[in-house]
Design a protein around this motif. Structure first.
Motif, PDB file in Angstrom:
ATOM      1  N   HIS A   1      -0.613  -0.329   0.686  1.00  0.00           N
ATOM      2  CA  HIS A   1      -1.469   1.007   0.475  1.00  0.00           C
ATOM      3  C   HIS A   1      -1.783   1.726   1.770  1.00  0.00           C
ATOM      4  O   HIS A   1      -1.207   2.870   1.618  1.00  0.00           O
ATOM      5  CB  HIS A   1      -2.695   0.342  -0.323  1.00  0.00           C
ATOM      6  CG  HIS A   1      -2.607  -0.070  -1.727  1.00  0.00           C
ATOM      7  ND1 HIS A   1      -2.481  -1.532  -1.870  1.00  0.00           N
ATOM      8  CD2 HIS A   1      -2.885   0.593  -3.027  1.00  0.00           C
ATOM      9  CE1 HIS A   1      -2.396  -1.633  -3.197  1.00  0.00           C
ATOM     10  NE2 HIS A   1      -2.579  -0.343  -3.719  1.00  0.00           N
ATOM     11  N   ASP A   2      -2.223   1.354   2.602  1.00  0.00           N
ATOM     12  CA  ASP A   2      -2.713   2.125   3.605  1.00  0.00           C
ATOM     13  C   ASP A   2      -2.467   1.071   5.168  1.00  0.00           C
ATOM     14  O   ASP A   2      -2.559  -0.081   5.163  1.00  0.00           O
ATOM     15  CB  ASP A   2      -4.352   2.225   3.617  1.00  0.00           C
ATOM     16  CG  ASP A   2      -4.616   2.965   2.432  1.00  0.00           C
ATOM     17  OD1 ASP A   2      -4.218   4.087   2.261  1.00  0.00           O
ATOM     18  OD2 ASP A   2      -5.308   2.181   1.507  1.00  0.00           O
TER      19      ASP A   2
ATOM     20  N   GLU B   1       2.381   1.463  -2.553  1.00  0.00           N
ATOM     21  CA  GLU B   1       1.485   2.185  -3.802  1.00  0.00           C
ATOM     22  C   GLU B   1       0.156   2.895  -3.301  1.00  0.00           C
ATOM     23  O   GLU B   1      -0.820   3.119  -3.963  1.00  0.00           O
ATOM     24  CB  GLU B   1       0.958   0.804  -4.667  1.00  0.00           C
ATOM     25  CG  GLU B   1       0.552   1.419  -6.129  1.00  0.00           C
ATOM     26  CD  GLU B   1       0.198   0.122  -6.912  1.00  0.00           C
ATOM     27  OE1 GLU B   1       0.693   0.188  -8.160  1.00  0.00           O
ATOM     28  OE2 GLU B   1      -0.618  -0.610  -6.435  1.00  0.00           O
ATOM     29  N   GLY B   2       0.574   3.215  -2.095  1.00  0.00           N
ATOM     30  CA  GLY B   2      -0.613   4.092  -1.466  1.00  0.00           C
ATOM     31  C   GLY B   2      -0.550   5.537  -1.655  1.00  0.00           C
ATOM     32  O   GLY B   2       0.326   6.094  -2.596  1.00  0.00           O
TER      33      GLY B   2
END
Length: 327
Positions: free
Chosen positions: A271-272, A305-306
């Motif tokens: 994600h991040d 999926e970020g």
């Protein structure tokens, strides 16, 4: 960690640790002592030549919001340096649903996807199947219908040369009901898939499927060679509040250890990232060590999926992090 081969050369322990971090020294099974692993420790995985695949969900915004053709998946994955493809069924539903998933429509999906994968020299690995009914519902008739609804995707995976379809265990929220229904649904679907030489694999994907211990019990009971797991680094939220708040999270490292004995694929969810390029929610070094310790040697799939980075930037950041840690 101090390696014996370094000790024999008389190098001080502190220097040995530094050298091993810089030159990826391999562990040996004959080490006399080792520190106990804690959540805070950074575990350096041994060098392992995993291949890296791309999960098509990583470009779902491009497809759904920007109008990118899903059949350009292989072309994009090749350009970004991937070797394998993990398709997402739902990204093709606009055309398939119009045709009511007819045999002709499914064949068109297979033929076009196969042609693109061959054109770009990539290996077809998995179709991630969603929205085809609940395999863990306590309603036997509905469960049997869901099993049958997945058959066409087993057939498609076989025609594409994939090794697996990924399914979900949605249904009951009662642990006993969910376990019994999951075992029944997976056994029936895996029995059909076995004839096609296809695996049925389950991702930790929310609800009780994100409870590693409960999932392990399901696979112990199913006990079929072609039925296993797709452990995902980041999908360990059992109960969601208002997005993105997780009300009940399962320990992701414990969960990975419980799911890996049954793994036929692995998903590196991201994600991040911090300024050094590390994923801030999952310790990728620790995750890769768990994967390696389980004896797994297949593909590891990138699934970005970020929202802070673009999909392309996030995909490449995840891939680069994996490559850095593997080497």
């Amino acid at each position: 960690m101090i390696r014996k081969n370094l000790i024999r050369f008389g190098i001080l322990a502190g220097v040995a640790v530094a050298l091993c971090m810089n030159y990826s020294c391999k562990q040996t099974k004959k080490e006399e002592s080792a520190p106990t692993e804690t959540a805070e420790e950074v575990v350096e995985p041994e060098t392992q030549d995993f291949k890296i695949s791309l999960a098509q969900w990583s470009i779902h915004k491009m497809i759904r919001e920007d109008g990118v053709d899903p059949y350009t998946f292989a072309e994009k994955a090749k350009a970004w340096g991937f070797e394998g493809l993990e398709y997402v069924s739902g990204l093709y539903y606009p055309e398939l649903e119009k045709a009511n998933f007819s045999a002709e429509a499914m064949k068109n999906f297979v033929d076009k996807s196969l042609a693109e994968s061959k054109k770009h020299g990539l290996e077809n690995l998995i179709i991630m199947v969603d929205g085809q009914g609940d395999l863990a519902t306590p309603d036997e008739a509905a469960r049997n219908a869901a099993v049958e609804s997945h058959h066409k995707w087993v057939d498609a995976a076989a025609a594409l040369g994939c090794h697996s379809i990924r399914v979900n265990l949605n249904g009951s929220s009662d642990p006993e009901e969910w376990t019994a229904a999951s075992v029944d649904g997976l056994t029936k679907l895996s029995t059909y898939a076995k004839e096609k030489n296809i695996n049925v694999i389950v991702e930790n994907h929310g609800g009780l499927s994100s409870n590693g211990a409960m999932m392990a019990k399901v696979f112990e009971k199913v006990n079929m060679e072609n039925c296993g797991t797709l452990p995902d680094f980041g999908n360990f939220c059992i109960t969601w509040g208002k997005w993105p708040e997780c009300l009940d999270a399962y320990d992701r490292y414990k969960g990975m250890k419980e799911l890996m004995p049954y793994a036929k694929a692995v998903s590196a969810k991201s994600h991040d990232f911090d300024e050094e390029g590390n994923e801030i929610h999952s310790d990728y070094s620790r995750m890769l060590q768990i994967v390696k310790d389980a004896g797994y040697s297949g593909y590891i799939g990138v699934e970005y999926e970020g929202s802070e980075l673009s999909e392309e930037e996030g995909i490449l950041a995840t891939k680069n992090l994996l490559l850095k840690l593997m080497k």
